[in-house]
Design an enzyme around this catalytic site. Sequence first.
Site, PDB file in Angstrom:
ATOM      1  N   ASP A 197      46.586  47.640  43.918  1.00 45.58           N
ATOM      2  CA  ASP A 197      45.699  47.218  44.846  1.00 45.58           C
ATOM      3  C   ASP A 197      45.911  45.679  44.811  1.00 45.58           C
ATOM      4  O   ASP A 197      45.566  44.898  45.746  1.00 45.58           O
ATOM      5  CB  ASP A 197      44.323  47.510  44.605  1.00 45.58           C
ATOM      6  CG  ASP A 197      44.040  47.275  43.064  1.00 45.58           C
ATOM      7  OD1 ASP A 197      44.490  47.993  42.262  1.00 45.58           O
ATOM      8  OD2 ASP A 197      43.299  46.485  42.748  1.00 45.58           O
ATOM      9  N   ASN A 198      46.794  45.047  43.792  1.00 40.48           N
ATOM     10  CA  ASN A 198      47.182  43.635  43.819  1.00 40.48           C
ATOM     11  C   ASN A 198      48.614  43.228  44.411  1.00 40.48           C
ATOM     12  O   ASN A 198      48.895  42.248  44.015  1.00 40.48           O
ATOM     13  CB  ASN A 198      46.890  43.101  42.538  1.00 40.48           C
ATOM     14  CG  ASN A 198      45.229  43.029  41.944  1.00 40.48           C
ATOM     15  OD1 ASN A 198      44.398  42.983  42.899  1.00 40.48           O
ATOM     16  ND2 ASN A 198      45.136  43.259  40.872  1.00 40.48           N
ATOM     17  N   GLY A 241      35.345  44.178  47.312  1.00 40.04           N
ATOM     18  CA  GLY A 241      33.797  44.262  46.507  1.00 40.04           C
ATOM     19  C   GLY A 241      33.362  42.672  46.325  1.00 40.04           C
ATOM     20  O   GLY A 241      31.960  42.794  46.294  1.00 40.04           O
ATOM     21  N   ASP A 265      28.141  42.471  41.268  1.00 40.29           N
ATOM     22  CA  ASP A 265      27.393  41.481  42.058  1.00 40.29           C
ATOM     23  C   ASP A 265      27.955  40.874  43.259  1.00 40.29           C
ATOM     24  O   ASP A 265      27.457  40.225  43.926  1.00 40.29           O
ATOM     25  CB  ASP A 265      26.881  40.412  41.301  1.00 40.29           C
ATOM     26  CG  ASP A 265      27.967  39.757  40.537  1.00 40.29           C
ATOM     27  OD1 ASP A 265      29.152  39.869  40.897  1.00 40.29           O
ATOM     28  OD2 ASP A 265      27.485  38.747  39.625  1.00 40.29           O
ATOM     29  N   ARG A 304      47.917  45.871  51.425  1.00 37.92           N
ATOM     30  CA  ARG A 304      48.330  46.076  49.900  1.00 37.92           C
ATOM     31  C   ARG A 304      48.816  47.414  49.886  1.00 37.92           C
ATOM     32  O   ARG A 304      48.765  48.285  50.723  1.00 37.92           O
ATOM     33  CB  ARG A 304      47.086  45.917  48.923  1.00 37.92           C
ATOM     34  CG  ARG A 304      46.165  44.545  49.064  1.00 37.92           C
ATOM     35  CD  ARG A 304      44.867  45.133  48.649  1.00 37.92           C
ATOM     36  NE  ARG A 304      43.778  43.854  48.920  1.00 37.92           N
ATOM     37  CZ  ARG A 304      43.626  43.129  48.194  1.00 37.92           C
ATOM     38  NH1 ARG A 304      43.811  43.241  46.967  1.00 37.92           N
ATOM     39  NH2 ARG A 304      42.713  42.267  48.380  1.00 37.92           N
ATOM     40  N   GLY A 352      38.327  48.627  47.241  1.00 33.58           N
ATOM     41  CA  GLY A 352      37.845  47.867  48.715  1.00 33.58           C
ATOM     42  C   GLY A 352      37.498  46.447  48.318  1.00 33.58           C
ATOM     43  O   GLY A 352      37.117  46.067  47.090  1.00 33.58           O
ATOM     44  N   LYS A 369      36.382  34.595  49.002  1.00 37.60           N
ATOM     45  CA  LYS A 369      36.378  35.554  47.592  1.00 37.60           C
ATOM     46  C   LYS A 369      34.998  35.055  46.953  1.00 37.60           C
ATOM     47  O   LYS A 369      34.900  33.707  46.558  1.00 37.60           O
ATOM     48  CB  LYS A 369      37.562  35.465  46.895  1.00 37.60           C
ATOM     49  CG  LYS A 369      37.736  36.168  45.611  1.00 37.60           C
ATOM     50  CD  LYS A 369      39.179  36.393  45.116  1.00 37.60           C
ATOM     51  CE  LYS A 369      39.498  36.855  43.755  1.00 37.60           C
ATOM     52  NZ  LYS A 369      40.956  36.975  43.567  1.00 37.60           N
TER      53      LYS A 369
HETATM   54  P1  AMP Z   1      40.310  42.553  40.849  1.00 34.14           P
HETATM   55  O1  AMP Z   1      40.527  42.964  39.464  1.00 34.14           O
HETATM   56  O2  AMP Z   1      39.755  41.029  40.990  1.00 34.14           O
HETATM   57  O3  AMP Z   1      41.750  42.843  41.836  1.00 34.14           O
HETATM   58  O4  AMP Z   1      39.111  43.508  41.254  1.00 34.14           O
HETATM   59  C1  AMP Z   1      39.407  44.937  41.447  1.00 34.14           C
HETATM   60  C2  AMP Z   1      38.475  45.636  42.221  1.00 34.14           C
HETATM   61  O5  AMP Z   1      36.957  45.218  41.637  1.00 34.14           O
HETATM   62  C3  AMP Z   1      38.389  45.109  43.742  1.00 34.14           C
HETATM   63  O6  AMP Z   1      38.072  46.024  44.620  1.00 34.14           O
HETATM   64  C4  AMP Z   1      37.240  44.109  43.761  1.00 34.14           C
HETATM   65  O7  AMP Z   1      36.507  43.836  45.089  1.00 34.14           O
HETATM   66  C5  AMP Z   1      36.251  44.478  42.566  1.00 34.14           C
HETATM   67  N1  AMP Z   1      35.563  43.502  41.982  1.00 34.14           N
HETATM   68  C6  AMP Z   1      35.815  42.714  41.246  1.00 34.14           C
HETATM   69  N2  AMP Z   1      34.973  41.792  40.870  1.00 34.14           N
HETATM   70  C7  AMP Z   1      33.771  42.337  41.451  1.00 34.14           C
HETATM   71  C8  AMP Z   1      32.299  41.956  41.661  1.00 34.14           C
HETATM   72  N3  AMP Z   1      31.825  40.743  40.688  1.00 34.14           N
HETATM   73  N4  AMP Z   1      31.424  42.580  42.387  1.00 34.14           N
HETATM   74  C9  AMP Z   1      31.915  43.400  43.244  1.00 34.14           C
HETATM   75  N5  AMP Z   1      33.210  44.011  43.242  1.00 34.14           N
HETATM   76  C10 AMP Z   1      34.038  43.319  42.380  1.00 34.14           C
HETATM   77 MG    MG Z   2      42.388  42.568  43.298  1.00 31.12          MG
END
Ligand code: AMP
Ligand code: MG
Length: 484
Positions: free
Chosen positions: A254-255, A94, A127, A185, A92, A115
């Site tokens: 998810d990407n 995050g 965080d 996605r 989700g 973002k």
């Molecule tokens: P990503 O690798 O950027 O595609 O992120 C994978 C998942 O981790 C997604 O659900 C993001 O929302 C979550 N996520 C990545 N970085 C953070 C962060 N600093 N705080 C909270 N959730 C994160």
């Molecule tokens: Mg992502």
Amino acid sequence: MATDPDPLGFRFDTTYARLPERLFSHAAPTPVRRPEAVLVNPGLAAELGLDPEALARPEAAEVFAGNRLPVGATPLAQAYSGHQFGHFTRLGDGRAILIGEHVAPGGRRVDVQLKGSGRTPYSRGGDGRAALGPMLREHIVGEALHALGLPTSRSLAVVATGETVYREEPLPGAVLTRVAASHLRVGTFEHAAALGDPEMLRALADYTVARHFPAATETANPYRALLDEVIERQASLVAHWLGIGFVHGVMNTDNMALSGESLDFGPCAFLDAYDPETVFSSIDHHGRYAFGRQPRIAHWNLGRFAEALLPLLDPEPSAALAQAQEAIDAFPTRFELHWLAEMRTKLGLANEEAEDHALAETLLATMHAQRADFTNTFRALADGTLLTDPAFADWHTAWQGRLTRQPGTAEDTRARQRAANPAVIPRNHKVEEALEAAWREGNLAPLHRLLEALRDPYDHGRERADYQEPAPASAARYRTFCGT
Ligand code: AMP
Ligand code: MG
């Protein structure tokens, strides 16, 4: 009572908020201490019918930081799941919040997402924040992909937050305003399927069809048409990535955007020396997302999409499975067609011969053996200077022979090549130099010069030699980080 229009020009109509509630959570951005615009994108603003002049005002930085919501915003965090490096996980937004769907004059609908905007119900241990360097990388690469003619999410603004985020080291925080056709996605469907509620899955599929594939409603089986069209767009997208030497870096399900745009290209980078095994991401230890593996990974991810759609494809499970299998099995052929078309234009070919595939493969094999720079080899081919390299002599002769068997002049061939082979890409050492200067020293000059150099990438007449040279051989092996 009529509300005043939004000062930046946003006109929100957030259809996602009308989907079943288990697909998202209402969540507001967490304000930041000291928003300060680092980059704004007036070109994109103009395309979206926003006020390009207003972007530079302090109030705009407040909006792009999440401290102030635009008129009509419906902030929410989307729920999704995904296979990360092959493993299913509940995810989700995050660290992102959809502030709304903006409808541009003319009717184009885009997601506007912040973002790095703070914690949400999906943050788990995180965080909710982002560091300036990775957000600037996303801005640069989005602009580069767009200029190269690829479908991609783009950044409208990057603002520094005046706060520190803690990763391996303390880093300046930032929020990126992302504009995308949508954030649907593969993982959104995996999520709906995992929740085991067929009506919700159907609502999501109907929503996706209405938003991206309206023609599917006129077919006998709209969900099968949805699957076929998503497969087709991914086949095309990944073929284009391979054509320009792009490594997405983290092709988790998810990407992967259903719209067919490039999305969430965190630890992405462009090839210099051609090697299909190239991996830049510091977390991709086994090369799962290496340059040359991207088509296979797309195929695998689309299999997860097809699985999620099974209950909709046919009420009879074995018939549904047959539908899914048939659709998925078509991916390699579809990809191959796009890839070959891409390679033909790169080679300046106007007609088709059975041996064209081998001609392209032989060139790539020679480039691999020579550790030749991917972009510059195709440039040299277009400029007529590749012949000076003896390693390519045999191949060059074969290619010249092939050119005699097509209509048109040598100048036509060259024009085709120039239109398909970029004169400039975001070179890793240039990106790194610009990012370092920006976030370590607050010096934005190299970043602006880089963005300027990346405009009109198919203009081979512009002087920008600095941005065309590969990194010196002495340069350290390039590594990229997700920044999460
Ligand atoms: P990503 O690798 O950027 O595609 O992120 C994978 C998942 O981790 C997604 O659900 C993001 O929302 C979550 N996520 C990545 N970085 C953070 C962060 N600093 N705080 C909270 N959730 C994160
Ligand atoms: Mg992502």
